[in-house]
Design an enzyme around this catalytic site. Structure first.
Site, PDB file in Angstrom:
ATOM      1  NE  ARG A  15      -1.177   2.424   2.810  1.00 41.31           N
ATOM      2  CZ  ARG A  15      -0.681   3.453   3.469  1.00 41.31           C
ATOM      3  NH1 ARG A  15      -0.758   4.612   2.477  1.00 41.31           N
ATOM      4  NH2 ARG A  15      -0.155   3.671   4.438  1.00 41.31           N
ATOM      5  CG  ASP A  16       2.976   4.356   2.922  1.00 46.12           C
ATOM      6  OD1 ASP A  16       2.750   5.156   2.136  1.00 46.12           O
ATOM      7  OD2 ASP A  16       3.134   4.644   4.376  1.00 46.12           O
ATOM      8  CG  HIS A 208       2.825   4.295   9.275  1.00 44.66           C
ATOM      9  ND1 HIS A 208       2.383   3.300   8.322  1.00 44.66           N
ATOM     10  CD2 HIS A 208       3.348   5.227   8.511  1.00 44.66           C
ATOM     11  CE1 HIS A 208       2.504   3.643   7.081  1.00 44.66           C
ATOM     12  NE2 HIS A 208       3.064   4.993   7.222  1.00 44.66           N
ATOM     13  CG  HIS A 210       6.991   7.623   6.154  1.00 43.35           C
ATOM     14  ND1 HIS A 210       6.956   7.442   4.784  1.00 43.35           N
ATOM     15  CD2 HIS A 210       5.866   7.160   6.624  1.00 43.35           C
ATOM     16  CE1 HIS A 210       5.731   6.976   4.675  1.00 43.35           C
ATOM     17  NE2 HIS A 210       5.138   6.677   5.357  1.00 43.35           N
ATOM     18  CB  CYS A 241       2.069  10.874   2.092  1.00 39.53           C
ATOM     19  SG  CYS A 241       0.634  11.604   2.182  1.00 39.53           S
ATOM     20  CG  ASN A 250       6.571   3.599   4.747  1.00 34.03           C
ATOM     21  OD1 ASN A 250       5.896   3.877   3.585  1.00 34.03           O
ATOM     22  ND2 ASN A 250       5.570   3.497   5.682  1.00 34.03           N
TER      23      ASN A 250
HETATM   24 ZN    ZN Z   1       3.045   6.276   5.419  1.00 32.41          ZN
END
Ligand code: ZN
Length: 313
Positions: A15-16, A208, A210, A241, A250
């Protein structure tokens, strides 16, 4: 110093990691990547997001991705959702755990999902009331920009605590604090987590991170020291993002697993198998910026010692 509580690594690369790539990743390659990540021992994988196809075309194939993973039983596949439409579509595709996200920064949330944080929380209540009762669905709530926002700077801890109170009152107990743009540093991570744990000890906090400014692993370690056991990470260190200027990758799953395992803290993940997944990622996306230090350097190993005096150079 460290207890032997198991570390829970949540892979968010599909996803990210993929959402910020300019090119569409073929559906079968997404499915193969997720399978390889599962084979390494990762037990929770964020498979994608149910968001506007126009805003993020990368996830326009989510139903097909999920259909291709229907036999993957020992892994929890999750999806990011910002509203009831996304939640409904995710559940219809077979997702059993939703990652509901909103930004604790009003400006970032307006930019990202075109609603205020309060409107997002109203959407979460509607999801609970209309979709969740009588199901075995679980929900984790992501607080984006918890450690700073590119539009608003530092977010006051009181703001985070107020949203946490609302989320808890809705009945949710799993919350992940997201350093969406990499503003976090260990002292800030410590103070925010300490406040959250003090006021809401019943909440299972995740983090979470980065690595925008190189502090992701330092932040992870401080979060661990503060009692956090749930860590998002993305294979290869991909990520970003689309609505956060300057955001970058990330924390790399390989590097995070390596750090914890090297410290004797079990993650349940097999590093050689994980590195095979990294290699696969590199094979299917040769131009993608893989930043994992472990992928570049390999696992530590001894090389044969040679006496260079006799080399003639
Ligand atoms: Zn993220």
């Amino acid at each position: 110093m460290y207890s032997d509580n198991k570390i829970h690594i949540i892979e968010v690369g599909p996803r990210d990691g993929l959402q910020n790539l300019s090119g569409f990743v073929e559906t079968e390659n997404k499915i193969s990547l997720i399978r390889r990540l599962a084979e390494s021992g990762i037990r929770e994988i964020q498979a994608g997001a149910f968001v506007s196809h126009r805003a993020i075309p990368q996830f326009s194939d989510m139903e097909t991705v999920m259909a291709g993973l229907r036999d993957l039983h020992d892994v929890t596949l999750t999806a990011l959702v910002p509203n009831i439409q996304g939640a409904r579509a995710a559940m219809a595709s077979g997702i059993r755990k939703l990652d509901f996200f909103f930004s604790v920064s009003r400006s970032h949330n307006l930019n990202n999902v075109r609603q205020t944080p309060q409107e997002s929380l109203t959407a979460l209540k509607i999801i609970r009331d209309e979709l969740l009762s009588g199901t075995d669905m679980t929900v984790r709530v992501d607080f984006a920009t918890a450690f700073g926002c590119p539009f608003e700077g530092t977010i006051k801890t009181d703001v985070i605590l107020d949203y946490l109170k609302q989320v808890v009152s809705l009945g949710f107990r799993e919350v992940t604090l997201c350093d969406t743009v990499g503003f976090g540093h260990p002292a800030l991570v410590e103070s925010v987590i300490a406040a959250c744990r003090k006021h809401f000890p019943e909440v299972a906090l995740g983090i979470h991170l980065h690595n925008t400014r190189g502090l992701a692993l330092a932040n992870a370690l401080r979060a661990y020291d503060m009692g956090v056991r749930s860590f998002d990470a993305a294979i290869g260190g991909l990520g970003g993002c689309p609505f956060a200027p300057g955001a970058s990758g990330n924390v790399a799953t390989e590097d995070m697993v390596f750090m914890f395992e090297a410290m004797g803290l079990a993650t349940g993940i097999d590093l050689p198998a994980l590195l095979r997944a990294s290699q696969y990622l590199h094979d299917i996306l040769p131009d993608a910026p893989i930043t994992s230090a472990l992928f570049r350097a390999g696992l530590p190993g001894k090389v044969e010692f040679r006496d260079r005096q006799n080399d003639g150079c």
